[in-house]
Design a protein around this motif. Structure first.
Motif, PDB file in Angstrom:
ATOM      1  N   GLU A 156       0.819  -1.212   0.000  1.00 13.36           N
ATOM      2  CA  GLU A 156       0.000   0.000   0.000  1.00 13.36           C
ATOM      3  C   GLU A 156       0.852   1.260   0.000  1.00 13.36           C
ATOM      4  O   GLU A 156       0.393   2.315  -0.443  1.00 13.36           O
ATOM      5  CB  GLU A 156      -0.959   0.004   1.187  1.00 13.36           C
ATOM      6  N   ARG A 207      -9.984   6.333   4.026  1.00 14.23           N
ATOM      7  CA  ARG A 207     -11.155   5.538   4.401  1.00 14.23           C
ATOM      8  C   ARG A 207     -12.227   6.421   5.034  1.00 14.23           C
ATOM      9  O   ARG A 207     -13.407   6.345   4.685  1.00 14.23           O
ATOM     10  CB  ARG A 207     -10.742   4.431   5.376  1.00 14.23           C
ATOM     11  N   TYR A 216      -8.746  -5.994   0.936  1.00 21.90           N
ATOM     12  CA  TYR A 216      -9.246  -4.792   1.615  1.00 21.90           C
ATOM     13  C   TYR A 216      -9.845  -5.110   2.987  1.00 21.90           C
ATOM     14  O   TYR A 216      -9.768  -4.280   3.895  1.00 21.90           O
ATOM     15  CB  TYR A 216     -10.248  -4.047   0.729  1.00 21.90           C
TER      16      TYR A 216
END
Length: 97
Positions: free
Chosen positions: A26, A79, A52
């Motif tokens: 990531e 998020r 995820y």
């Protein structure tokens, strides 16, 4: 180069190699060729959905924060921004009505 203190701190982290790999991925996935979903399947042998799910669990794990605080904070912000957009039904940049 990693200092001795930082290396010792990283050794104390109880994340699995897969967890560390996901956080490392990531940090820099956009530098890899091809779509992100294909890279997830190739590297981790996981579906993007499962990737995820694991990532969201990691974002709440204090060990993940200790391992890579910059990535965890950045992903939490993204998020949270997406959640707000979904619940408010508009983009954050739009002025309130």
């Amino acid at each position: 180069m990693v200092g001795q203190e930082e290396a010792a701190r990283m050794d104390d982290v109880s994340l699995t190699d897969r967890d560390k790999g996901i956080l490392d991925f990531e940090r820099s996935w956009w530098s890899e060729p091809g779509p992100k979903e294909a890279a997830i399947r190739d590297r981790f042998e996981l579906s993007p959905t499962r990737h995820y799910e694991i990532l969201n669990q990691l974002l709440e794990d204090p060990d993940a924060m200790n391992y890579d605080p910059l990535v965890v904070r950045r992903l939490r912000r993204l998020r949270d921004r997406r959640r707000r957009q979904r619940y408010e039904g508009r983009t954050i940049e739009q002025p309130g009505r």
